[in-house]
Motif scaffolding. Structure first.
Motif, PDB file in Angstrom:
ATOM      1  N   PRO A   7       0.828  -1.208   0.000  1.00  7.76           N
ATOM      2  CA  PRO A   7       0.000   0.000   0.000  1.00  7.76           C
ATOM      3  C   PRO A   7       0.863   1.260   0.000  1.00  7.76           C
ATOM      4  O   PRO A   7       2.029   1.209   0.420  1.00  7.76           O
ATOM      5  CB  PRO A   7      -0.787  -0.099   1.310  1.00  7.76           C
ATOM      6  N   ALA A   9       1.314   7.135   2.314  1.00 10.32           N
ATOM      7  CA  ALA A   9       0.251   8.034   2.743  1.00 10.32           C
ATOM      8  C   ALA A   9      -1.083   7.404   2.391  1.00 10.32           C
ATOM      9  O   ALA A   9      -1.223   6.785   1.350  1.00 10.32           O
ATOM     10  CB  ALA A   9       0.398   9.388   2.054  1.00 10.32           C
ATOM     11  N   GLY A  10      -2.066   7.556   3.286  1.00 11.97           N
ATOM     12  CA  GLY A  10      -3.372   6.958   3.035  1.00 11.97           C
ATOM     13  C   GLY A  10      -4.250   7.764   2.106  1.00 11.97           C
ATOM     14  O   GLY A  10      -5.360   7.370   1.791  1.00 11.97           O
ATOM     15  N   ARG A  11      -3.780   8.959   1.681  1.00 10.80           N
ATOM     16  CA  ARG A  11      -4.585   9.823   0.822  1.00 10.80           C
ATOM     17  C   ARG A  11      -4.450   9.394  -0.642  1.00 10.80           C
ATOM     18  O   ARG A  11      -3.337   9.337  -1.174  1.00 10.80           O
ATOM     19  CB  ARG A  11      -4.117  11.274   0.957  1.00 10.80           C
ATOM     20  N   THR A  30      -9.484   8.688   1.758  1.00  7.23           N
ATOM     21  CA  THR A  30      -8.433   8.017   2.522  1.00  7.23           C
ATOM     22  C   THR A  30      -8.722   6.523   2.468  1.00  7.23           C
ATOM     23  O   THR A  30      -9.893   6.111   2.419  1.00  7.23           O
ATOM     24  CB  THR A  30      -8.412   8.471   3.988  1.00  7.23           C
ATOM     25  N   ILE A  31      -7.680   5.710   2.466  1.00  3.43           N
ATOM     26  CA  ILE A  31      -7.891   4.261   2.491  1.00  3.43           C
ATOM     27  C   ILE A  31      -7.140   3.680   3.685  1.00  3.43           C
ATOM     28  O   ILE A  31      -6.058   4.132   4.047  1.00  3.43           O
ATOM     29  CB  ILE A  31      -7.418   3.576   1.184  1.00  3.43           C
ATOM     30  N   GLU A  32      -7.779   2.716   4.326  1.00  9.43           N
ATOM     31  CA  GLU A  32      -7.112   2.016   5.430  1.00  9.43           C
ATOM     32  C   GLU A  32      -7.472   0.541   5.382  1.00  9.43           C
ATOM     33  O   GLU A  32      -8.610   0.183   5.090  1.00  9.43           O
ATOM     34  CB  GLU A  32      -7.504   2.636   6.778  1.00  9.43           C
ATOM     35  N   GLY A  33      -6.487  -0.301   5.650  1.00 16.58           N
ATOM     36  CA  GLY A  33      -6.738  -1.733   5.670  1.00 16.58           C
ATOM     37  C   GLY A  33      -7.698  -2.045   6.800  1.00 16.58           C
ATOM     38  O   GLY A  33      -7.540  -1.558   7.917  1.00 16.58           O
ATOM     39  N   TRP A  47     -10.420  -3.403   2.409  1.00 17.53           N
ATOM     40  CA  TRP A  47      -9.985  -2.028   2.661  1.00 17.53           C
ATOM     41  C   TRP A  47     -11.192  -1.124   2.817  1.00 17.53           C
ATOM     42  O   TRP A  47     -12.217  -1.290   2.165  1.00 17.53           O
ATOM     43  CB  TRP A  47      -9.085  -1.519   1.526  1.00 17.53           C
ATOM     44  N   VAL A  76     -12.601   2.588   2.393  1.00 19.15           N
ATOM     45  CA  VAL A  76     -12.349   3.804   1.624  1.00 19.15           C
ATOM     46  C   VAL A  76     -13.310   4.880   2.131  1.00 19.15           C
ATOM     47  O   VAL A  76     -14.526   4.683   2.108  1.00 19.15           O
ATOM     48  CB  VAL A  76     -12.592   3.554   0.118  1.00 19.15           C
ATOM     49  N   ASP A  90      -2.911   8.087  -7.696  1.00 19.69           N
ATOM     50  CA  ASP A  90      -2.193   9.252  -7.176  1.00 19.69           C
ATOM     51  C   ASP A  90      -1.845  10.081  -8.409  1.00 19.69           C
ATOM     52  O   ASP A  90      -0.835   9.831  -9.065  1.00 19.69           O
ATOM     53  CB  ASP A  90      -0.929   8.808  -6.430  1.00 19.69           C
TER      54      ASP A  90
END
Lengths: 375, 359
Positions: B289, B292-294, B309-312, B320, B322, B341
């Motif tokens: 991943p 940065a989560g952005r 933003t994404i986070e596991g 994930w 989102v 990105d």
């Protein structure tokens, strides 16, 4: 390019192309006409008919019906005899699609159709054929030898068993693959109808014939101007028919040499392969045509192998190819009980009249080299 | 060097093959036969038709390169067509072209690339590959209108190191001009639109393949009020506005499809908005991943990317979460969420569910 796809089509024999040349030039002409140009064309096809009738041991030249090839002949035999009598069809699961699809066609028209299974080598049991023949059977169709595997059917035994048990039922054999190396005659096959194709024996594509025993009733499949005594309409392919007759005579005269020379080339090809890579030979323990090497290289998908061989200069084939060119699972392999994953590994190398033993050795080396990288 | 070129019969892959030849590669052209009709032949309409394969063959002949049709019908049926129906029965809106890329097309082509002794795989996709000291990067195409990077998000480092997209640097106009200059028969051929296994209308395909999808039910408001009826939930996709069969003062959208109870839930535009979605089967182009989560997220092939933003998700293996910075109209479960990105594709996965944080 080493050409080992003679079961698909063969290069022309020089006798055939030489015989055709005049009819591709000055000697044009539609045999159905009254003037001199037509008469000359008519003479040519009737002479060809006599020569082919003699080669097949027919009682009369008019027992030969010229067609547009093997498929055309098979359709006329199967569909024509079923429609003429209103009866059904008995055939085997390993026939060429020309026969199987013709049988399915008459089945859709309401005629009874029975497809008889085969053993692990692809051979049909004559007793199994006779057992399903009934009062409503018009025709039994059993190929002389299989186009994919080269395995020879007990056709004569089927003919004899039928003659004893159901003498009114017609017997048809598709001898398209067998003609180059086996003594295909009316006497030897015991058949009422025999399909032969020119381009499998060194003749041109798009022409063939159906031997039809005198007295056999056929409903035509192609309708039109009534050529071939109404049995197969359409303007004659004069050059093709002339080339066909020349190829038939050359092939018949060449059969002895073909069986020994081509046969030993095929055997050498197989034994040299077996000495280098893992290979299974289809029908190794049964009677098969000397021209066919139907092989399976375990772990090698035939589609990949054929492309690699094409790149390496060897022309070979898998079982069935649909017209888009992609490989399909072979109905012959399926009927023999070969699992689909093994069927997808089957490759056919087929030798022809102009192959020599040296070619077989060179081909075996290339094939083994490619298989070694894939196996 | 030898190149295996996947030729669809369209202008893009035709030019891709020609460009590889110009670059000095030995070229082998292939078409994957993925779908056949009941007659066992390739389809006659839509994409991947027998006429397309014939165009590919003719272009290959013109370029004097060998050309083969490879049979992947069984794999395609198993991995794409059957789940397509199952997804609709579950109220999802699958993207079969992405499923095909994920499960059939690229694995088949990379397998063949090796088995056929070729060094690189080439396709006519509008996308770009770059390499720098951090590895291989997948970028949007130069032609923003034709960019296909969305459907390629499943490619990883190994794949990118072996794939080429020769037309990714060109606009569609330039591709057509090049094809015309080379005299390729596909120069003016229209782009394909339809799915290869659906002739024109996926609903009639579903009705024929899965008669149980034609199960009548009710159209209800978010508070449960019955507003009308429908002939089957597969006719509805989240976000759909037209063809709801109800007349109300203000626009209504499908906000949820409930196949189990054969209910289609409609609501206002505000009720359609969501804060985020859960995405499964996520892969990253870089193999990991982003730091940065952005990111920016595209939830449909044609949608604009939305900042998120994404986070596991700690509760899910590979799932994930989102969260969009601003609410967006609900994406349809079954579609792909692809993370960007800027110009670069970071990865993506399949949308399982959406969430709203304020209600």
């Amino acid at each position: 390019m080493i050409y080992l796809d003679n079961a698909a089509t063969t290069p022309m024999r020089p006798e055939a192309s030489a015989a055709m040349q005049p009819y591709l030039g000055d000697r044009f002409g539609n045999p159905s006409g009254i003037h001199a140009v037509s008469r000359r064309a008519k003479d040519a096809i009737e002479e060809a008919r006599e020569r082919i009738a003699a080669a097949l041991g027919a009682a009369h030249p008019l027992e030969i019906v010229f067609t547009g090839g093997g498929t055309d002949a098979d359709n006329l035999a199967v569909v024509g005899s079923a429609l003429a009598s209103g009866g059904g069809v008995v055939t085997t699961a390993v026939e060429h699609d020309a026969v199987l699809e013709s049988a399915r066609f008459v089945e859709r028209l309401g005629h009874p159709v029975t497809i008889v299974g085969v053993d692990g080598d692809g051979r049909v049991d004559p007793a199994a054929i006779v057992a399903v023949v009934g009062d409503d059977t018009a025709v039994v169709s059993v190929m002389s030898a299989n186009n994919e595997t080269g395995v020879i059917q007990p056709g004569r035994e089927v003919a004899d068993a039928l003659a004893a048990a159901a003498p009114g039922v017609l017997f048809h054999t598709d001898a398209v693959q067998a003609f180059a190396s086996l003594p295909v005659t009316v006497e030897a096959t015991g058949a009422d109808m025999i399909s032969v194709s020119a381009h499998k024996i060194g003749g041109p594509q798009g022409v063939g014939c159906l031997y039809v025993r005198d007295g056999v009733e056929l409903e035509p499949v192609i309708h039109g101007g009534g050529q071939e005594l109404g049995r197969r309409s359409g303007t004659h392919n004069v050059a093709g028919i002339v080339g066909f007759a020349a190829a038939v005579e050359a092939a018949v005269a060449d059969r002895g040499r073909f069986r020994s020379v081509v046969g030993s080339a095929r055997d050498r090809f197989e034994s040299e392969l077996a000495s280098r890579v893992k290979v299974d030979v289809t029908g190794a323990d049964t009677e098969r045509l000397v021209s066919h090497a139907h092989l399976r290289f375990p772990g090698v998908r035939s589609e990949t192998l054929l492309i690699r061989l094409d790149q390496a200069g060897i022309a070979a084939a898998a079982g069935a190819a649909c017209h888009s060119g992609a490989q399909l699972t072979s109905h012959v392999m399926e009927a023999m009980g070969v699992p689909p994953d093994q069927g997808a590994e089957a490759v056919r190398f087929s030798f022809g009249w102009n192959d020599v033993t040296a070619t077989a050795g060179a081909a075996a080396t290339v094939v083994a080299d490619v298989v070694e990288t894939l196996q | 060097m030898k190149a295996l070129v996947a030729m669809s019969g369209g202008v893009d892959s035709s030019v891709a093959a020609a460009l590889m030849l110009e670059a000095g590669f030995e070229v082998i052209g292939v078409t994957l036969k993925q779908w056949v009709g009941p007659d066992g032949e390739m389809p006659t309409a839509g994409c991947c038709t027998v006429a397309d394969a014939e165009d590919a063959r003719r272009v290959a002949a013109q370029l004097d390169v060998p050309y083969y049709v490879l049979d992947y019908v069984d794999e395609f049926t198993r991995a794409v067509v059957e789940p397509f129906g199952d997804d609709y029965l579950a109220g999802r809106t699958p993207n079969p072209c992405i499923e095909c890329n994920r499960k059939v097309r690229f694995s088949a082509l990379f397998d063949r690339m090796e088995a056929l002794g070729t060094d690189v795989l080439v396709t006519g996709h509008h996308a770009r590959v770059r390499r720098d000291e951090t590895g291989w990067h997948l970028l949007r195409a130069v032609d923003g209108n034709k960019d296909q990077s969305y459907v390629l998000h499943m490619l990883g480092q190994v794949e990118l190191s072996r794939i080429r997209f020769p037309i990714g640097e060109m606009t569609k106009t330039e591709v057509r001009e090049r094809a015309a200059a080379l005299g390729l028969r596909t120069a003016a051929k229209p782009d394909s639109q339809d799915l290869c296994f659906v002739k024109s209308d996926y609903r009639s395909f579903l009705e024929a393949a899965l008669p149980e999808t034609a199960r009548p039910g009710t159209v209800v408001a978010t508070d449960g009020t019955v507003l009308g009826s429908h002939q089957g939930t597969t006719g509805f996709t989240i976000g759909q506005r037209k063809g709801l069969g109800i007349a109300l003062g203000e626009p209504r959208y499908v906000v949820e499809v409930r196949p189990a109870s054969a209910e289609v839930v409609v609501g206002t535009h505000d009720e359609l908005l969501v804060d985020g979605c859960m995405v499964s089967g996520v892969t990253f182009v870089a193999g990991q991943p982003p730091a940065a989560g952005r990111v920016e997220v595209k939830v449909r092939y044609r949608s604009k990317p939305s900042p998120a933003t994404i986070e596991g998700d700690p509760d899910d293996r590979g799932g994930w979460r989102v969260t969009f910075l601003r609410k967006i109209p609900a994406p349809a479960p079954g579609q792909s969420a692809v993370f960007y990105d800027g110009e670069e594709v970071l990865g993506g996965g399949i949308i399982d569910d959406v969430f709203r944080t304020d209600g």
